[in-house]
Scaffold this motif. Structure first.
Motif, mmCIF file in Angstrom:
data_model
loop_
_atom_site.group_PDB
_atom_site.id
_atom_site.type_symbol
_atom_site.label_atom_id
_atom_site.label_comp_id
_atom_site.label_asym_id
_atom_site.label_seq_id
_atom_site.Cartn_x
_atom_site.Cartn_y
_atom_site.Cartn_z
ATOM 1 N N ASN A 100 14.769 8.109 -7.582
ATOM 2 C CA ASN A 100 15.040 9.500 -7.962
ATOM 3 C C ASN A 100 14.369 9.852 -9.287
ATOM 4 N N HIS A 101 14.272 8.872 -10.183
ATOM 5 C CA HIS A 101 13.610 9.118 -11.472
ATOM 6 C C HIS A 101 12.136 9.471 -11.268
ATOM 7 N N ASP A 102 11.470 8.804 -10.338
ATOM 8 C CA ASP A 102 10.053 9.103 -10.068
ATOM 9 C C ASP A 102 9.900 10.529 -9.533
ATOM 10 N N ILE A 103 10.783 10.907 -8.612
ATOM 11 C CA ILE A 103 10.717 12.269 -8.058
ATOM 12 C C ILE A 103 11.039 13.303 -9.132
ATOM 13 N N ARG A 104 12.039 12.994 -9.970
ATOM 14 C CA ARG A 104 12.419 13.924 -11.047
ATOM 15 C C ARG A 104 11.267 14.121 -12.032
ATOM 16 N N LEU A 105 10.531 13.048 -12.328
ATOM 17 C CA LEU A 105 9.379 13.158 -13.236
ATOM 18 C C LEU A 105 8.322 14.092 -12.650
ATOM 19 N N GLY A 106 8.046 13.955 -11.350
ATOM 20 C CA GLY A 106 7.071 14.833 -10.718
ATOM 21 C C GLY A 106 7.503 16.283 -10.719
ATOM 22 N N LEU A 149 0.822 -1.222 0.000
ATOM 23 C CA LEU A 149 0.000 0.000 0.000
ATOM 24 C C LEU A 149 0.850 1.263 0.000
ATOM 25 N N GLY A 150 1.906 1.302 0.807
ATOM 26 C CA GLY A 150 2.773 2.483 0.846
ATOM 27 C C GLY A 150 3.382 2.784 -0.509
ATOM 28 N N SER A 151 3.807 1.750 -1.206
ATOM 29 C CA SER A 151 4.375 1.921 -2.542
ATOM 30 C C SER A 151 3.345 2.480 -3.517
ATOM 31 N N ALA A 152 2.140 1.909 -3.489
ATOM 32 C CA ALA A 152 1.105 2.347 -4.432
ATOM 33 C C ALA A 152 0.702 3.804 -4.187
ATOM 34 N N VAL A 153 0.512 4.153 -2.916
ATOM 35 C CA VAL A 153 0.082 5.524 -2.582
ATOM 36 C C VAL A 153 1.164 6.533 -2.951
ATOM 37 N N SER A 154 2.406 6.266 -2.576
ATOM 38 C CA SER A 154 3.475 7.247 -2.797
ATOM 39 C C SER A 154 3.774 7.432 -4.285
ATOM 40 N N LEU A 155 3.835 6.337 -5.050
ATOM 41 C CA LEU A 155 4.119 6.477 -6.482
ATOM 42 C C LEU A 155 2.996 7.206 -7.216
ATOM 43 N N THR A 156 1.747 6.888 -6.865
ATOM 44 C CA THR A 156 0.613 7.564 -7.522
ATOM 45 C C THR A 156 0.621 9.057 -7.235
ATOM 46 N N LEU A 157 0.949 9.420 -6.000
ATOM 47 C CA LEU A 157 0.943 10.844 -5.648
ATOM 48 C C LEU A 157 2.134 11.585 -6.263
ATOM 49 N N ILE A 158 3.327 11.010 -6.159
ATOM 50 C CA ILE A 158 4.528 11.719 -6.606
ATOM 51 C C ILE A 158 4.561 11.868 -8.121
ATOM 52 N N ASP A 216 0.247 16.253 -19.362
ATOM 53 C CA ASP A 216 0.513 15.198 -18.389
ATOM 54 C C ASP A 216 0.706 13.865 -19.108
ATOM 55 N N TYR A 217 -0.168 13.584 -20.057
ATOM 56 C CA TYR A 217 -0.016 12.339 -20.830
ATOM 57 C C TYR A 217 1.267 12.358 -21.656
ATOM 58 N N LEU A 218 1.529 13.480 -22.333
ATOM 59 C CA LEU A 218 2.717 13.542 -23.192
ATOM 60 C C LEU A 218 4.007 13.382 -22.387
ATOM 61 N N LEU A 219 4.102 14.078 -21.250
ATOM 62 C CA LEU A 219 5.311 13.976 -20.428
ATOM 63 C C LEU A 219 5.479 12.576 -19.861
ATOM 64 N N THR A 220 4.349 11.965 -19.454
ATOM 65 C CA THR A 220 4.431 10.594 -18.937
ATOM 66 C C THR A 220 4.913 9.646 -20.022
ATOM 67 N N ALA A 221 4.378 9.805 -21.246
ATOM 68 C CA ALA A 221 4.774 8.920 -22.348
ATOM 69 C C ALA A 221 6.237 9.119 -22.724
ATOM 70 N N ILE A 222 6.730 10.348 -22.631
ATOM 71 C CA ILE A 222 8.110 10.629 -23.054
ATOM 72 C C ILE A 222 9.125 10.257 -21.972
ATOM 73 N N LEU A 223 8.809 10.611 -20.710
ATOM 74 C CA LEU A 223 9.807 10.491 -19.645
ATOM 75 C C LEU A 223 9.712 9.213 -18.828
ATOM 76 N N LEU A 224 8.598 8.503 -18.922
ATOM 77 C CA LEU A 224 8.446 7.320 -18.077
ATOM 78 C C LEU A 224 9.402 6.209 -18.501
#
Length: 275
Positions: free
Chosen positions: A207-213, A99-108, A267-275
């Motif tokens: 760090n990549h997840d935080i950088r994306l946010g 649960l902690g992983s799911a909540v934090s990744l979705t929010l960040i 939001d969609y474009l950045l997610t598709a490019i940077l994810l």
């Protein structure tokens, strides 16, 4: 002469749809050109001296500190809903410890940047658009130009910099409060192990997840302040906006709608490019 006039009258209804489409396309291209030049002049205004630090602090207080309350309650409720729904879904597979992983990744990565930008657009973006629009229709901006004062350095550029500094900070606050809300719902209400909650969050967030946010929050800040101030600046040149107070009202609504849609599309474009 009469025959030529009659021929033109017959052809006119046939060409009218093409004329309408062409006129609309010409208007859109002209509008995009004006907004691009507006963005260039606003960025250029950041380099001109003397820079108005007092106006920058005033705008940061308005955009940043003024939005803390709405961001706090939006983040807390979003985090608690994520905690409850995440627990309900993960419980079916016996994976409550994730649960902690799911909540934090979705929010960040997603909800933090998007919801923060939408909240700031509704509260501060609409106000900036109305302020600039009223100054335009009351000829205050024209008066600045007559006094050889650059309206971009004086009015627009401090708002740009304040938004670029405030929105990422508000997004960071959203993430922290949202994770706390998920902790309250998942650990305190549903009984998920506290150690598993924070351990899962520590192991999954990189760090990549935080950088994306962070990148998303900067892009969204630029979009909202560019569109909202730009629509207000050109309030008298926008087709169908009307006159006087009516034009400011319509353009403010239009600015919020365009900003919100742009944030979701990027939001969609950045997610598709940077994810």
């Amino acid at each position: 002469m009469n025959q030529e006039s009659s021929t033109q009258t017959d052809i006119a209804p046939v060409l009218k749809p093409f004329a309408t489409i062409g006129g609309q396309a010409l208007y859109l291209v002209t509008d995009m050109g004006k907004m691009t030049i507006f963005l260039f002049l606003a960025v250029l205004g950041l380099l001109k001296r003397p820079f108005r630090f007092s106006e920058l602090l005033k705008q940061m207080w308005f955009i940043g500190a003024g939005s803390v309350t709405v961001i706090f309650f939006t983040a807390l409720s979003s985090g608690m809903v994520l905690g409850l729904q995440g627990y309900y879904s993960l419980h079916k597979f016996g994976a409550e410890g994730m649960l902690g992983s799911a909540v934090s990744l979705t929010l960040i990565m997603e909800l933090g940047p998007v919801l923060t930008a939408l909240m700031v657009t509704g509260r501060a973006g609409s106000a900036m658009c109305a302020e600039i629009g009223i100054m335009r229709i009351s000829e205050q901006i024209d008066a600045l130009e007559c006094m050889a004062v650059d309206p971009f350095r004086y009015l627009i550029s401090p708002k740009f910099l304040a938004a670029l500094l405030s929105v990422p900070l508000l997004t960071a606050m959203f993430d922290v409060v949202g994770i706390f809300g998920g902790y309250l719902a998942g650990v305190k209400l549903m009984g998920v192990n506290s150690g598993a909650f924070f351990s899962g969050m520590q192991q999954s967030v990189t760090n990549h997840d935080i950088r994306l946010g962070v990148i998303k929050s900067f892009v969204f800040a630029l979009l909202l302040v560019w569109i909202c101030t730009g629509r207000g600046y050109f309030v008298q040149q926008i087709r169908g906006a009307g006159f006087g107070a009516e034009s400011v009202s319509k353009v403010t609504t239009q600015a919020v709608v365009i900003s919100s849609i742009s944030i979701l599309v990027f939001d969609y474009l950045l997610t598709a490019i940077l994810l």
